[in-house]
Design a protein around this motif. Structure first.
Motif: not given
Length: 356
Positions: A14-28
């Motif tokens: 991953l080249s960027a932090d990943t968030f779900n549709s609720y804004g919850l951080h999923v993977l860094s």
């Protein structure tokens, strides 16, 4: 580069932090994507992620290119694991020789060989890759002892045992076949069917193992595992044809690990089988021979590791496992080029082989 989750490859980063549709951080940012991470993205219903530019484009057209790509991705893990595993092979060979000569287990060898390997792999999340990497041409009994020990440790952990007891069960798995040091090599390595006499001699390894471990410094439970790991829930096992609750809980765990590792390994008289096919056979055995709770926990933990794995279908097409099917573990959703095939609906297709 922005990539759809269903187009991700094992080894993408991953080249960027990943968030779900609720804004919850999923993977860094910087996370190396393996089966478990891709599964997590799917569970959070994330469609696209940003990944670092790939060095080589994904190729699904030629099996040779596929294998080259996948072997490259596994190189780093294998490079770190290989010297520790080779030390374990050497140490285990010495362990068996000393057990034959002295009639006891040299615990220093166990501490210097098996324990460091367990500590190295305990955080390995993809157990499927791990077991495939450990398969080689070493002596079957030696290699099998190490694999069963590692897998027994993982199963105990999955079942909720604490770290101390999981290590104990792992050690029991590692020593489960120590009694084979007293069985003639011609019987152990015979390519054909054993005679009745040879089979009786083979079954004695459970009793030999019990005696050797009881003469050593180990807890009684480890000796019982050596004695009972071939007992079966329906009473069809050996040496005493025990049933159900009469079999020690540790032995039930090691039995599952023992059967699985034996099935996935190529031997003189047996070609190794596809990993999903082996899990199917274990599932069938859980209704008669293997403890159902242990077996089903094992299968439920192994199945997610197949997400992202490349597969060869029996019709010659190459694809990738996208999702597992909770109602039928063994018929997942497959991506074949730009199409998705649900094997639980299309019963005409079967997975022939899974690539690491």
């Amino acid at each position: 580069m922005r990539v759809h989750v269903m187009d991700l490859d094992i080894g993408d980063r991953l080249s960027a932090d990943t968030f779900n549709s609720y804004g919850l951080h999923v993977l860094s940012r910087g996370t190396l994507l393996r089966s478990q991470e891709i599964s997590k993205l799917l569970l959070h219903q994330i469609d696209y992620v940003d990944v670092e530019t790939r060095q080589q484009p994904e190729q699904l057209d030629e099996p040779e290119s596929l294998l080259t790509e996948l072997n490259t991705l596994a190189d780093e893990t294998f490079r770190l694991l290989k010297p520790i595993y080779e030390d374990s092979i050497t140490g285990t060979e010495s362990l068996f020789k000393e057990a034959l000569a002295e009639g006891v287990i040299n615990d220093k060898i166990v501490q210097d060989t098996f324990i460091p390997l367990t500590n190295h792999v305990k955080d390995q999340r993809d157990v499927v890759d791990l077991l495939l990497m450990l398969n080689n041409q070493n002596d079957y009994t030696i290699q099998h002892s190490i694999q069963v020990g590692i897998l027994s440790y993982f199963i105990a952990n999955w079942m909720g045992y604490d770290e101390t007891e999981s290590q104990l069960i792992g050690k029991a798995g590692y020593l489960h076949d120590i009694g084979k040091c007293r069985v003639d090599d011609e019987i152990l390595n015979k390519p054909g069917k054993l005679t009745d006499y040879e089979f009786r001699m083979m079954t004695q390894h459970t009793i030999h193992g019990y005696e050797i471990i009881r003469n050593s410094i180990y807890p009684y439970s480890i000796a019982v595992v050596a004695l009972q790991h071939h007992e079966r829930m329906d009473g069809s096992g050996y040496p005493f044809h025990l049933q159900g609750t009469n079999i020690h809980p540790y032995a039930k765990i090691v039995s599952v690990a023992d059967v699985y590792c034996a099935m996935i390994t190529e031997r003189i008289y047996q070609t190794k089988r596809d990993l999903l096919t082996v899990l199917k056979e274990l599932h069938e055995m859980s209704f008669t021979k293997l403890d159902p709770t242990v077996t089903h926990i094992f299968i439920s933990q192994m199945i997610p590791n197949f997400i992202g794995k490349k597969v060869l279908l029996h019709n010659g097409e190459l694809g990738k496992i996208i999702l597992t099917n909770n109602s039928d573990y063994f018929r997942p959703l497959i991506q074949v080029k730009d199409q998705f095939v649900d094997l639980s609906l299309d019963r005409s297709l079967e997975i022939q082989e899974i690539y690491m």
